[in-house]
Design a protein around this motif. Structure first.
Motif, PDB file in Angstrom:
ATOM      1  N   GLU A   1       5.287   8.272  -9.572  1.00  0.00           N
ATOM      2  CA  GLU A   1       4.905   8.669 -10.932  1.00  0.00           C
ATOM      3  C   GLU A   1       3.405   8.978 -11.012  1.00  0.00           C
ATOM      4  N   MET A   2       2.587   8.208 -10.280  1.00  0.00           N
ATOM      5  CA  MET A   2       1.141   8.505 -10.248  1.00  0.00           C
ATOM      6  C   MET A   2       0.902   9.901  -9.683  1.00  0.00           C
TER       7      MET A   2
ATOM      8  N   LEU B   1      -2.035  12.901  -9.476  1.00  0.00           N
ATOM      9  CA  LEU B   1      -2.609  13.212  -8.163  1.00  0.00           C
ATOM     10  C   LEU B   1      -2.235  14.607  -7.678  1.00  0.00           C
TER      11      LEU B   1
ATOM     12  N   THR C   1       0.865  -1.175   0.000  1.00  0.00           N
ATOM     13  CA  THR C   1       0.000   0.000   0.000  1.00  0.00           C
ATOM     14  C   THR C   1       0.904   1.228   0.000  1.00  0.00           C
TER      15      THR C   1
ATOM     16  N   ARG D   1       6.481   3.725  -8.634  1.00  0.00           N
ATOM     17  CA  ARG D   1       5.236   3.795  -9.384  1.00  0.00           C
ATOM     18  C   ARG D   1       4.276   4.805  -8.742  1.00  0.00           C
TER      19      ARG D   1
ATOM     20  N   ARG E   1      -5.032  12.728   0.887  1.00  0.00           N
ATOM     21  CA  ARG E   1      -4.285  11.506   1.119  1.00  0.00           C
ATOM     22  C   ARG E   1      -4.879  10.416   0.238  1.00  0.00           C
ATOM     23  N   PHE E   2      -4.024   9.765  -0.535  1.00  0.00           N
ATOM     24  CA  PHE E   2      -4.463   8.654  -1.389  1.00  0.00           C
ATOM     25  C   PHE E   2      -3.765   7.388  -0.926  1.00  0.00           C
ATOM     26  N   GLU E   3      -4.528   6.343  -0.651  1.00  0.00           N
ATOM     27  CA  GLU E   3      -3.963   5.047  -0.275  1.00  0.00           C
ATOM     28  C   GLU E   3      -4.157   4.109  -1.459  1.00  0.00           C
ATOM     29  N   ILE E   4      -3.039   3.700  -2.041  1.00  0.00           N
ATOM     30  CA  ILE E   4      -3.089   2.945  -3.298  1.00  0.00           C
ATOM     31  C   ILE E   4      -2.565   1.533  -3.063  1.00  0.00           C
ATOM     32  N   ASP E   5      -3.411   0.543  -3.305  1.00  0.00           N
ATOM     33  CA  ASP E   5      -2.981  -0.852  -3.209  1.00  0.00           C
ATOM     34  C   ASP E   5      -2.422  -1.270  -4.561  1.00  0.00           C
ATOM     35  N   LEU E   6      -1.193  -1.790  -4.551  1.00  0.00           N
ATOM     36  CA  LEU E   6      -0.594  -2.226  -5.813  1.00  0.00           C
ATOM     37  C   LEU E   6       0.370  -3.376  -5.552  1.00  0.00           C
ATOM     38  N   ASP E   7       0.661  -4.121  -6.593  1.00  0.00           N
ATOM     39  CA  ASP E   7       1.632  -5.219  -6.526  1.00  0.00           C
ATOM     40  C   ASP E   7       2.907  -4.767  -7.226  1.00  0.00           C
TER      41      ASP E   7
ATOM     42  N   ARG F   1       1.556  -4.987   2.452  1.00  0.00           N
ATOM     43  CA  ARG F   1       0.151  -5.177   2.805  1.00  0.00           C
ATOM     44  C   ARG F   1      -0.078  -6.673   2.938  1.00  0.00           C
TER      45      ARG F   1
END
Lengths: 84, 84
Positions: free
Chosen positions: B62-63, B68, B5, B59, B43-49, B83
């Motif tokens: 860059e987002m 954002l 996350t 990554r 605040r942005f919580e981003i789930d990624l692999d 996570r």
């Protein structure tokens, strides 16, 4: 009295729709990013003076409860740290 | 691939007016709270692999850079944790 910064993070409760976050996720995917989920939250950083850390946290908690968060749809948490 | 996350916090740059935060501060003061300053942030919580923590952070960075945050008025920081 010591100077503190209390950070209040206000999130939508689980299950409450968040079309803004959904739109942001779709926009990122259209840009070619891979992500599993995106949640958005509001963050308030509050500078205040208090006798100790616990008093600062209690006051920030009351601010969240009375104004910053809507208890019907939001959860929030409070973190306090001393400020130079 | 590990699940991470990434938390992206987007703040207005110092000196950029924030009428929403000002209004919130005034509303808290009208409720009787004493505070020195209030700043708001998204605040942005981003789930990624990703392969590792650094790849996840890059990554998310860059987002933030591409979508954002608006580099003209915003600063941002990225924090990544694994996570479950």
């Amino acid at each position: 009295m010591t100077a503190y910064t209390a950070t209040v993070t206000v999130r939508l409760q689980h299950g409450v729709l968040d079309p803004e976050a959904e739109t942001t996720q779709q926009a990122l995917e259209r840009l070619g990013f891979e992500l599993d989920a995106l949640r958005s939250a509001d963050r308030f950083e509050i500078d205040l003076d208090a006798d100790d850390e616990q008093a600062a946290a209690e006051r920030a908690d009351e601010m969240a409860h009375r104004l910053l968060a809507n208890p019907t749809i939001h959860d929030y948490d409070v973190a306090v740290e001393a400020r130079e």
